[in-house]
Enzyme design. Structure first.
Site, PDB file in Angstrom:
ATOM      1  N   GLU A   9       0.874  -1.540   0.309  1.00  0.00           N
ATOM      2  CA  GLU A   9      -0.709  -0.051  -0.276  1.00  0.00           C
ATOM      3  C   GLU A   9       0.838   1.447  -0.153  1.00  0.00           C
ATOM      4  OE1 GLU A   9      -3.399   0.074   2.790  1.00  0.00           O
ATOM      5  OE2 GLU A   9      -2.973  -2.190   3.029  1.00  0.00           O
ATOM      6  N   ASP A  82      -2.574  -4.321   3.210  1.00  0.00           N
ATOM      7  CA  ASP A  82      -2.002  -4.923   4.658  1.00  0.00           C
ATOM      8  C   ASP A  82      -3.349  -6.126   5.392  1.00  0.00           C
ATOM      9  OD1 ASP A  82      -0.804  -3.092   5.092  1.00  0.00           O
ATOM     10  OD2 ASP A  82      -2.055  -1.448   6.091  1.00  0.00           O
ATOM     11  N   ASP A  84      -6.183  -6.557   6.792  1.00  0.00           N
ATOM     12  CA  ASP A  84      -7.407  -6.018   7.621  1.00  0.00           C
ATOM     13  C   ASP A  84      -8.017  -5.966   6.934  1.00  0.00           C
ATOM     14  OD1 ASP A  84      -6.884  -3.041   6.770  1.00  0.00           O
ATOM     15  OD2 ASP A  84      -6.481  -2.847   8.477  1.00  0.00           O
ATOM     16  N   GLU A  86      -9.757  -3.410   5.512  1.00  0.00           N
ATOM     17  CA  GLU A  86      -9.969  -2.684   4.328  1.00  0.00           C
ATOM     18  C   GLU A  86      -8.407  -2.707   3.037  1.00  0.00           C
ATOM     19  OE1 GLU A  86     -11.767   0.148   3.221  1.00  0.00           O
ATOM     20  OE2 GLU A  86     -12.546  -0.152   5.583  1.00  0.00           O
ATOM     21  N   TYR A 287       4.878   2.621  10.781  1.00  0.00           N
ATOM     22  CA  TYR A 287       4.060   3.216  10.208  1.00  0.00           C
ATOM     23  C   TYR A 287       2.906   4.573  11.592  1.00  0.00           C
ATOM     24  CZ  TYR A 287      -0.057   3.854   7.035  1.00  0.00           C
ATOM     25  OH  TYR A 287      -0.798   4.367   6.000  1.00  0.00           O
ATOM     26  N   ARG A 289       0.118   4.947  11.300  1.00  0.00           N
ATOM     27  CA  ARG A 289      -1.728   5.115  11.241  1.00  0.00           C
ATOM     28  C   ARG A 289      -1.751   4.230  11.716  1.00  0.00           C
ATOM     29  NH1 ARG A 289      -1.803   8.978   7.015  1.00  0.00           N
ATOM     30  NH2 ARG A 289      -0.837   7.543   5.274  1.00  0.00           N
ATOM     31  N   HIS A 332      -0.667  -2.872  11.890  1.00  0.00           N
ATOM     32  CA  HIS A 332       0.345  -2.770  11.848  1.00  0.00           C
ATOM     33  C   HIS A 332       1.144  -2.716  13.946  1.00  0.00           C
ATOM     34  CE1 HIS A 332      -1.641  -0.543   8.992  1.00  0.00           C
ATOM     35  NE2 HIS A 332      -0.749  -0.402   7.997  1.00  0.00           N
TER      36      HIS A 332
END
Length: 774
Positions: A9, A82, A84, A86, A287, A289, A332
């Site tokens: 991403e 990632d 998850d 999303e 990371y 976020r 993360h």
DNA sequence: CAGTGAGCGAGCTTCCGCTTGACTT
């Protein structure tokens, strides 16, 4: 030609990973989501099982073209977004948008950006998890249905361009509720007793500060208390020591970083994110976020080594924290330095301070508890049953406190219970130096800062690390909320003092309710909130997100069909939408304040087309009158008196040169108007008191200044160019542009040719260099 | 910049959650 394409991403991640994988792999980033529902309409076919119409986001067209080309030239495409909801959806959208051949497509995930972790992931590929993808689609579609069906109602019933959504509307509700709590807060005062008691120990004088644990109810009780102390003797009744400990906080997540950067460094939520992004891109931190407090094995080891080297083994204690916040997806790690051996970093001072904060917090999270000793001393009063109390706290072993102390939002009343107490023993006789009883008012609940609102949203499971900062800025952009300072108001309080056998009482004044950098709901924010509360209480429920999240989880686990879940939500919701469109009144926040004594008509305040206004007379009254509210006035707190005051302006002051002079208040403060010119009223003048003489004075002063404004003009040859006297001294003007006059020239002697030369000269000079960077 | 506040109707606005730059001042 590489045989493998890996898609992640973030480009920073891509760069790091490429280094691990060697020449057979090319690593690219897709920059987050690449497809979405079209922005132009709702893009969901509600009559066809909620079939979504996705399109490639306009800003992603270019990268998709590139990725498509690359994917055709390799043997295997590794989707490494990632792990998850999303992230899974991103992999699926990629697979669709790039039209990938399933047999040469592999899905991998890793939690740590190390060579080992990535090789391990490549060793164990899987397929796209469609349950997870469907959970994301349900989330996306629910948000679109809510946002795109509610917002248009607001356009019709309140004002165009407004917005509503699952996250933003609840954020505004929190602020409106709190504002009402603060304004409705009844502060009942209490009287706080503080005694200064002296004694000598081994020839040295000491003072013990002790307080009465409870507050006295009123001044009379305070007076009685002091009188009883007049002839009293004071003794230390007991000294009790108790060990205590303090434990470090977990390493940073997005929201805790935002909170601490706000409290300790005064950064706004978005400022923190911009700085963190820079540190991340420079490879200095992980990371930024994230909702995870997890530290990787590598990080734990690095922290241990650093602590042992810097402070010794006694200061180290390995801890693994667990994430508590609702809806955490933990794609993360926690936010931490990539290299624990660097306590500081290069870069501008803001970045540096944020980095140091992250380093300290991470390190402290792996350090020993602090050991404390709390001491409670009770002081007996011979004439009273009640005892005074003094509390002290001493650090026996500092542990993690050596590097980091977390701040809180609470404004604790005093610094009680901290610091070292003087050497006292039970039975010690004390001498009363003085006793002060101060009237104290309890604080109302605190207004939210950007960061404390983020904290609250996270507790409720509303919003995600990537949206906290944008949400805060959306509700400000919509003008639902403003961030500002407010001045306090004076409040009287009483202080009684017993000193040298005498009791005195004094009235004092303190400022109360002053706020700095706090979030306040606006009138429009309040009206929108009340409207949504009335018609869509389900969406406005603080637990709505948590409820639907539970269902998304069920979809992710394959226990529920996503279209069924959406259908169950949408039917009743859409009915409410239709009913509200038909049945609800236009919402203006209208309040009847009372009756105007002059005209006997009703006085209202409400929102008009151009903002808040006061109105005398009904809307169908031909002779109704309007006035804007002044800045800082709010619909909810307006009184009849406030409103009537507004109609005292504009006032006619009489005639000058055949034209009326009027005084009024506009957007930029009070003004005098004469012959369609405006003259600002100086601060010392009150627009309600100004008379004709004073108005004349102001007009003539302005005319004089204007007359002196023109130093040179070249009316015949070049009317565009003039030499003028401005706020910062003489300057040359040409059309709309202004130019500096060199210091060695006398403005009064400049010819037109001189001016043209100076203009040419100034225009050629290089523009100012950007500030900020060296 | 110092007014306006009503209504008509065209055409527009709007969500949340992933990611970075590309733009000025």
């Amino acid at each position: 030609m590489p045989k493998n394409l890996v898609i992640v991403e973030s480009p920073a991640k891509a760069k790091t990973i490429e280094g691990f994988l060697g020449p057979d792999y090319i690593v690219k980033s897709c920059f987050g989501h690449i497809r979405d529902l079209s922005k132009s309409d709702i893009s969901i076919d509600v009559n066809n099982n909620y079939a979504p119409k996705y399109e490639i986001s306009p800003d992603k067209k270019e990268i998709i073209k590139e990725l498509t080309k690359l994917s055709k030239s390799v043997d295997t495409v590794w989707l490494a977004s990632d792990e998850d909801r999303e992230g899974e959806a991103i992999s699926w959208h990629l697979s669709e948008a790039l039209n990938l051949d399933q047999s040469k497509t592999k899905r991998i995930v890793f939690h740590e950006i190390t060579k080992q972790a990535i090789l391990k992931a490549i060793d164990k590929p899987r397929q796209i998890d469609y349950n997870l993808v469907n959970a994301q689609q349900a989330r996306r579609i629910l948000d679109r249905l809510v946002g795109y069906e509610l917002s248009p109602i607001l356009w019709k019933k309140i004002k165009p361009s407004l917005s509503a959504g699952r996250v933003q509307s609840v954020a505004v509700r929190l602020l409106v509720d709190r504002e009402r709590e603060v304004n409705g807060f009844l502060s009942v005062s209490g009287f706080r007793v503080v005694a200064l008691l002296s004694f000598t120990h081994q020839g040295k004088p000491y003072v013990l500060k002790a307080t009465l644990p409870r507050k006295l109810a009123n001044e009379q009780e305070a007076q009685v208390f002091l009188e009883s102390c007049l002839a009293a003797t004071f003794n230390v009744g007991s000294v009790e020591k108790k060990p205590a400990k303090r434990t470090p906080s977990a390493p940073f997540t997005t929201s805790t970083l935002q909170q601490e950067a706000s409290r300790k460094l005064g950064y706004s939520v978005s400022q923190t994110m911009v700085l963190a992004q820079k540190l991340y891109e420079a490879g200095k931190i992980t990371y930024m976020r994230t909702d995870s407090v997890n530290l990787s094995e590598t990080a734990l080891n690095a922290a241990r080594e650093q602590i042992n080297n810097q402070f010794g083994e006694r200061y180290h204690k390995q801890r693994q924290f667990t994430t508590k916040s609702k809806g955490a997806q933990e794609a993360h790690e926690a936010i931490r330095p990539t290299y624990m051996e660097n306590p500081t970093t290069e870069g501008d001072s803001q970045e540096k301070r944020l980095y140091e904060l992250i380093w300290k917090r991470t390190l402290a999270s792996q350090m020993s508890d602090a050991e404390l000793e709390r001491t409670v001393v009770k002081v007996s009063i011979s004439t009273q049953k009640e005892q005074l109390e003094a509390q002290g706290e001493v650090i026996v072993f500092d542990g993690f406190l050596k590097v980091y102390i977390e701040s809180t939002d609470d404004l604790s009343e005093d610094e009680e219970g901290s610091g070292l107490l003087p050497p006292v023993e039970a039975g010690l006789s004390l001498n009363l130096d003085d006793m002060t009883i101060t009237e104290k008012f309890p604080n109302s609940p605190p207004r939210y800062t950007e960061a404390s609102l983020v904290k609250k949203l996270e507790e409720l499971g509303i919003g995600r690390p990537s949206t906290y900062a944008p949400t805060i800025s959306t509700i400000q952009k919509r003008n639902y909320v403003v961030k500002e300072d407010r001045e306090g108001t004076p409040r009287n309080y009483t202080v009684l003092v017993l000193k040298k056998g005498e009791i005195t009482s004094e009235k004092k004044v303190e400022m109360t309710g002053a706020e700095k950098n706090k979030l306040f709901p606006t009138d429009i924010g309040t009206v929108v909130n009340d409207f949504l509360m009335e018609h869509f209480s389900q969406i406005m429920d603080f637990h709505f997100t948590a409820k639907v999240e539970k269902e998304f989880d069920e979809i992710a686990e394959g226990m529920q069909e996503w279209t069924k879940m959406i259908n169950q939500f949408y039917h009743p919701f859409h009915k409410d939408v239709e009913r509200t469109l038909v049945e609800s009144e236009r919402a203006t926040g209208s309040r009847l304040l009372g009756i105007d004594p002059k005209t006997n008509k009703n006085v209202y305040v409400r929102i008009g087309r151009y903002g808040a206004l006061a109105q005398i007379g009904e809307s169908d009254d031909e002779e109704k009158k309007f006035s804007n509210l002044r800045s800082g006035q709010r619909l909810e707190s307006m009184t009849l008196e406030d409103a009537l005051e507004l109609f005292k302006l504009p006032r006619n002051l009489g005639d000058f040169e055949g034209k009326d002079m009027t005084v009024g208040t506009g957007r930029f403060g009070p003004y005098i108007r004469h012959n369609s010119s405006f003259y600002s009223l100086p601060k010392i003048d009150d627009p309600l008191l100004v008379d004709a003489d004073r108005a004349l004075e102001i007009i003539l002063a302005k005319r004089k200044a204007d007359a002196e404004k023109v130093i040179m003009r070249f009316t015949d040859t070049e009317p565009e160019i003039q030499v003028l006297n401005g706020r910062f001294g003489p300057y040359i003007t040409q059309g709309k542009e202004n130019f500096k006059i060199p210091k060695d020239r006398d403005p009064k002697t400049l010819s037109l040719a001189d001016c043209v030369a100076i203009i040419a000269d100034e225009a050629n000079k290089p523009k100012k260099i950007k500030r900020g960077k060296k």
